[in-house]
Design a protein around this motif. Structure first.
Motif, short mmCIF file in Angstrom:
data_model
loop_
_atom_site.label_atom_id
_atom_site.label_comp_id
_atom_site.label_asym_id
_atom_site.label_seq_id
_atom_site.Cartn_x
_atom_site.Cartn_y
_atom_site.Cartn_z
N ALA A 69 0.80 -1.22 0.00
CA ALA A 69 0.00 0.00 0.00
C ALA A 69 0.84 1.27 0.00
CB ALA A 69 -0.93 0.01 1.22
N VAL A 70 2.10 1.20 0.38
CA VAL A 70 2.89 2.41 0.58
C VAL A 70 3.11 3.14 -0.75
CG1 VAL A 70 5.20 1.45 0.25
CG2 VAL A 70 4.87 3.34 1.86
N GLY A 71 3.13 4.48 -0.70
CA GLY A 71 3.47 5.28 -1.86
C GLY A 71 2.28 5.66 -2.72
N PRO A 92 -2.68 2.91 -8.64
CA PRO A 92 -1.95 3.67 -7.63
C PRO A 92 -1.08 4.75 -8.28
CG PRO A 92 -1.80 1.33 -7.19
CD PRO A 92 -2.42 1.46 -8.54
N CYS A 93 -1.07 5.91 -7.66
CA CYS A 93 -0.37 7.08 -8.20
C CYS A 93 0.27 7.82 -7.04
CB CYS A 93 -1.37 7.97 -8.95
SG CYS A 93 -0.76 9.61 -9.37
N ALA A 94 1.53 8.24 -7.20
CA ALA A 94 2.26 8.90 -6.12
C ALA A 94 2.20 10.42 -6.25
CB ALA A 94 3.70 8.44 -6.11
N LYS A 147 3.11 -6.01 -9.05
CA LYS A 147 2.42 -7.18 -8.49
C LYS A 147 1.10 -6.75 -7.86
CE LYS A 147 5.64 -10.36 -9.25
NZ LYS A 147 5.39 -11.52 -10.15
N LEU A 148 0.35 -5.91 -8.56
CA LEU A 148 -0.87 -5.33 -8.01
C LEU A 148 -2.05 -6.26 -8.20
CD1 LEU A 148 -0.55 -1.68 -9.39
CD2 LEU A 148 0.20 -2.55 -7.17
N PRO A 149 -2.92 -6.38 -7.19
CA PRO A 149 -4.20 -7.06 -7.41
C PRO A 149 -5.05 -6.25 -8.38
CG PRO A 149 -3.72 -6.84 -5.07
CD PRO A 149 -2.74 -5.97 -5.79
N LEU A 150 -5.88 -6.94 -9.14
CA LEU A 150 -6.76 -6.31 -10.12
C LEU A 150 -8.21 -6.50 -9.69
CD1 LEU A 150 -7.32 -5.07 -12.99
CD2 LEU A 150 -7.34 -7.43 -13.84
N ILE A 151 -8.98 -5.41 -9.67
CA ILE A 151 -10.41 -5.46 -9.39
C ILE A 151 -11.15 -5.01 -10.65
CG2 ILE A 151 -12.30 -4.70 -7.92
CD1 ILE A 151 -10.09 -6.21 -6.42
N GLY A 208 -3.75 0.88 -3.35
CA GLY A 208 -2.78 0.00 -3.99
C GLY A 208 -3.32 -1.04 -4.93
N PHE A 209 -4.60 -0.97 -5.27
CA PHE A 209 -5.18 -1.90 -6.24
C PHE A 209 -5.23 -1.25 -7.62
CE2 PHE A 209 -6.71 -3.42 -2.22
CZ PHE A 209 -6.93 -4.78 -2.38
#
Length: 328
Positions: free
Chosen positions: A16-18, A45-47, A72-76, A100-101
């Motif tokens: 989840a970080v970042g 996810p975007c920083a 290695k992100l989960p996909l929804i 982080g998804f």
């Protein structure tokens, strides 16, 4: 055991970080032998700090074309209801991407807001084709998307509302019986609407997708699953939501029966004082004026407050099933 728990915690934290905002992309899945082109939206996810983006009648908190943060992100995948669009649940998508998804939602070609407006919707075709639409979207994300290498194909989840909930149940192994289906009409309960003529009821085969490992299902069209035999193959983890008051042909008692008939007990939630459309994203003022049916809730019900709680619980469920529940 303590070491294993620490490893799971560390993996979840690093996952989840970042991520500070939802990156936003609009794209199209090309037409092929299995169906027409699919218009879709991706959040990731975007920083960078989020921005307010106007897209059609919606106002989104996201960053256009933000460089992807993480791997290695989960996909929804998200499936809208009758007459919806890929943006109908954008706040839920943003919450998941912020955490982080990677999230993608599509316009189902046969029954989205645009096809309904142009009178080209075929309701039965939509119900047959919807699971195939989602399978094609997942195929594209894993094999052809520019971000395919950042997706963990072992960690795929699904969120569906109304007809989207029906879509998820079929993808999870259910076999619908269309002889029980009532076609849309002006009766908000659907009880007086005409049933599908038996000779017109599709009989399958139905598209299932075992790559999807966890499902969030909200106020599903579920009268086409009248018995345990229709859903006996649905064994993946499910978080099931029901509005207390129902509407648009979805009856709370039928959702209750679905919860009781599923072979694996779902994480079942009934939302007090909610109507069917409470699961849709909050409406900007102009949309609230032009579409009061889907934007107006009952007295005392706060859709924005509900969505804060709802999104948090959806996120917790997907983290448990797709992050903590699958070894790195």
């Amino acid at each position: 055991m303590l070491i294993k728990k620490f490893v799971v915690f560390l993996a979840s934290f690093c996952f989840a970080v970042g991520a500070h905002a939802a990156g936003l992309k609009v794209f199209e899945v090309p037409a092929d032998d299995d169906g027409p082109a699919l218009k879709a939206v991706q959040w990731s996810p975007c920083a960078q700090p989020s921005q307010r983006i106007e897209l059609g009648p919606f106002v989104l908190d996201a960053v256009r074309d933000c460089p992807l943060a993480g791997n290695k992100l989960p996909l929804i995948v998200i499936s809208h209801g009758f007459g919806g669009t890929g943006l109908s649940h954008h706040d839920t998508a943003e919450a998941l991407a912020d955490a982080g998804f990677m999230v993608v939602a599509l316009n189902h070609p046969d029954d989205n807001a645009i096809t309904l407006a142009s009178n080209r919707s075929n309701t039965l075709a939509a119900l047959v084709n919807r699971p195939q639409d989602i399978k094609r979207l997942v195929d594209y994300m894993l094999a052809f998307s520019a971000d395919s290498t950042a997706i963990d194909a072992r960690r795929i989840g699904f969120y569906g509302f109304s007809r989207g909930g029906y879509t998820g149940l079929v993808l999870g192994g259910a076999s619908p019986d269309f002889r029980e289906l009532r076609l849309p009409c002006q009766d908000p309960t659907g009880m007086t609407c005409e049933r599908v003529a038996p000779q017109l009821a599709p009989a399958g085969p139905w598209v299932h997708d075992p790559r999807i490992k966890a499902f969030v299902i909200a106020d599903p069209l579920s009268d086409v699953f009248p018995g345990k035999e229709n859903i006996q193959a649905v064994t993946m983890p499910i978080q099931l939501w029901s509005s207390q008051n129902g509407g648009d042909g979805v009856l709370p008692a039928v959702v209750d029966a679905l919860a009781a008939n599923l072979p694996e007990k779902p994480d079942f939630h009934v939302v007090p004082d909610a109507g069917h459309f409470a699961f849709l994203t909050m409406c900007p003022p102009a949309m609230a004026k032009s579409a009061p049916k889907i934007c107006t809730d009952g007295p005392g019900f706060d859709r924005a407050a509900f969505h804060q709680s709802f999104n948090a619980q959806v996120l917790t469920f997907f983290r448990q099933q797709l992050v903590e529940g699958i070894s790195p």
